[in-house]
Design a protein around this motif. Structure first.
Motif, PDB file in Angstrom:
ATOM      1  N   GLU A   1       0.998  -0.685  -0.776  1.00 49.58           N
ATOM      2  CA  GLU A   1      -0.305   0.107  -0.197  1.00 49.58           C
ATOM      3  C   GLU A   1       1.143   1.347   0.099  1.00 49.58           C
ATOM      4  O   GLU A   1       0.371   2.224   0.627  1.00 49.58           O
ATOM      5  N   GLY A   2       1.858   1.093   0.205  1.00 55.42           N
ATOM      6  CA  GLY A   2       3.220   3.041  -0.353  1.00 55.42           C
ATOM      7  C   GLY A   2       3.759   2.585   1.720  1.00 55.42           C
ATOM      8  O   GLY A   2       4.164   2.966   2.205  1.00 55.42           O
ATOM      9  N   GLU A   3       2.218   2.556   2.556  1.00 54.03           N
ATOM     10  CA  GLU A   3       2.444   2.633   3.829  1.00 54.03           C
ATOM     11  C   GLU A   3       1.586   2.381   4.696  1.00 54.03           C
ATOM     12  O   GLU A   3       0.288   1.993   4.025  1.00 54.03           O
ATOM     13  N   ARG A   4       1.841   1.734   6.220  1.00 54.09           N
ATOM     14  CA  ARG A   4       0.540   0.973   6.814  1.00 54.09           C
ATOM     15  C   ARG A   4       1.014   1.831   8.157  1.00 54.09           C
ATOM     16  O   ARG A   4       2.166   1.847   8.540  1.00 54.09           O
ATOM     17  N   VAL A   5      -0.041   2.008   9.711  1.00 59.40           N
ATOM     18  CA  VAL A   5      -0.136   2.096  10.648  1.00 59.40           C
ATOM     19  C   VAL A   5      -0.075   1.141  11.145  1.00 59.40           C
ATOM     20  O   VAL A   5      -1.129   1.381  10.763  1.00 59.40           O
ATOM     21  N   ILE A   6       0.674   0.620  11.745  1.00 60.15           N
ATOM     22  CA  ILE A   6       0.245   0.135  12.986  1.00 60.15           C
ATOM     23  C   ILE A   6       0.214   0.217  14.091  1.00 60.15           C
ATOM     24  O   ILE A   6       1.034   1.297  15.016  1.00 60.15           O
ATOM     25  N   PRO A   7      -0.228  -0.469  15.607  1.00 58.23           N
ATOM     26  CA  PRO A   7      -0.200  -0.295  16.667  1.00 58.23           C
ATOM     27  C   PRO A   7       2.185  -0.523  17.280  1.00 58.23           C
ATOM     28  O   PRO A   7       2.291  -0.905  16.850  1.00 58.23           O
ATOM     29  N   LEU A   8       1.787   1.257  18.032  1.00 56.33           N
ATOM     30  CA  LEU A   8       3.047   0.713  19.049  1.00 56.33           C
ATOM     31  C   LEU A   8       2.851   0.399  20.502  1.00 56.33           C
ATOM     32  O   LEU A   8       2.528   0.798  21.676  1.00 56.33           O
TER      33      LEU A   8
END
Length: 440
Positions: free
Chosen positions: A309-316
């Motif tokens: 997707e180009g980038e993804r955001v996951i939990p820290l």
């Protein structure tokens, strides 16, 4: 009517037999931009043109398809009258045959240019065409893909950790003329490379196929490469073999010894990287590219630049946050020794696995471990796939399921807590992580 004197300026309204004296006496008014023509009687269509600057030249003029065709033959100082008449007769023959001399010259020039281009292309090497290919296509590639092109063509022989680097699989082909890169050559190359480094050779072969497809469409190279891609050969594919299905992953019982060995690594950046790799399920390369500005401490998110997707955001998650907060800043990248990312720590990880008594566990095996170990908690498959950056596997998952960061965190933190419990790592998740600090 009185006969004109030989010293008079020729009458341009009348055709005469051109002579050197008549041409010499021919003039044109000089007060305005103008030109005058003196016609020849011996070669119809031949004229001498004089301009207001005094310049004189032989020209040919005739009609073709009701259009006036005028061709400059040359300067009167360079051409004799007979030479000009011969050229005028040649042009007359062309026009009588319906051929426009200007169009003929343009066609001949284009043919000469094409032959010259083909001759120049015949001596182009694979390396020169490859360099042009990289320059044109690099903007469409990701960082890892561009790196593969550089590594697989490197010459080798550089000092590295006490030894010398080995030339990339594609390097032996770069010196060959591009016209000689045929199917037989590629099959022989695949046979050699497939015997001692089949994995990198398979990747090199895929890049070579794409390169040759590009050459077949490029105006500078399409004339010298076969229309059928020479790399698309069954024998070459068979010589390189098939990639085996890898199944290396940590077992639940191995978590304690693995964590103990990895946490004992002297380099805190490598130790944190390996633990984070397991606890996030990220790809090894995309985690090495993690930057400090990818950490959102306020909303406890981690931005991963991936290939899907180009980038993804996951939990820290709490423990990963604790690991990263304890690292010093040394430039843009989280896992770095200078302003560049760390190299893949294969050797350090292999040593840690040897100490723990774990065999054949790769860095990508840690990503595989994330998925395998999540089965113990029966985490939703879609949650695991979204954290790892896998494409959705069903229409409902792709178009109708939206999981915000806080929902992912609910499952991800439960997974992290379970992993730490199985590993015997004591960690208080409620403890405030240390402030990110700069290296002294």
């Amino acid at each position: 009517m009185a006969r004109p004197k030989k010293t008079d300026t020729p009458d341009t309204a009348q055709a005469i037999e051109l002579t050197a004296g008549a041409i010499d006496r021919l003039t044109c008014r000089t007060d305005v931009k103008a030109q005058a023509f003196l016609r020849d009687t011996k070669a119809p269509g031949l004229r001498v043109r004089v301009t207001n600057t005094g310049h004189k030249s032989f020209v040919y003029e005739a009609k073709l398809n009701r259009q006036t065709i005028r061709r400059t033959i040359g300067d009167v100082r360079a051409w004799t009258i007979e030479q000009a008449r011969s050229e005028a007769r040649r042009l007359a023959v062309l026009i009588d045959g319906g051929i426009n001399p200007a169009e003929q010259e343009r066609q001949q020039h284009a043919e000469r240019e094409a032959k010259s281009a083909i001759a120049a292309a015949q001596v182009v090497t694979v390396g020169e065409a490859w360099a042009a290919y990289v320059v044109e296509r690099a903007s469409h590639w990701g960082e890892r893909h561009a790196h593969d092109h550089a590594v697989l063509t490197r010459p080798g022989g550089e000092l590295f950790r006490g030894g010398l680097t080995v030339a990339g699989p594609l390097h032996p082909l770069l010196a060959l003329p591009l016209k000689d890169l045929d199917t037989a050559t590629i099959e022989a190359w695949a046979q050699r490379e497939g015997q001692h480094r089949p994995t990198s050779a398979r990747l090199a072969w895929r890049l070579l196929r794409a390169f040759l497809s590009w050459c077949a469409e490029h105006p500078d190279f399409k004339a010298i490469v076969p229309a059928q891609n020479p790399a698309k050969s069954r024998r070459a594919r068979e010589a390189l073999g098939k990639a085996g299905v890898k199944s290396d992953a940590l077992l639940r019982e191995q978590l304690a010894v693995w964590f103990a060995a990895v946490r004992a690594i002297g380099n805190p950046g490598i130790s944190a990287y390996l633990q984070t790799l397991l606890l996030t399920g990220a790809r090894p390369g995309e985690l090495l590219g993690l930057r400090w500005d990818d950490l959102n401490v306020q909303w406890r998110g981690l931005t991963i630049r991936d290939k899907v997707e180009g980038e993804r955001v996951i939990p820290l998650t709490p423990y990963v946050h604790h690991l990263l907060a304890g690292l010093p800043r040394r430039g843009r990248y989280v896992f770095s020794a200078t302003d560049k990312p760390l190299s893949y720590p294969h050797r350090q990880h292999s040593k840690a696995c040897a100490i723990a008594g774990i065999e054949h566990l790769t860095l990508h095996g840690l990503r595989r471990s994330f998925k395998s170990l999540s089965e113990w908690l029966e985490l939703p498959v879609g949650v695991v796939a979204q954290i790892q950056g896998h494409k959705p596997s069903a229409t409902a998952e792709k178009h109708y399921t939206v999981r915000p960061l806080d929902l992912l965190r609910l499952h991800h933190e439960r997974f992290e807590a379970w992993i730490l419990e199985q590993a015997g790592v004591l960690f208080d998740a409620s403890r405030q992580p240390g402030t990110l600090r700069s290296a002294v």
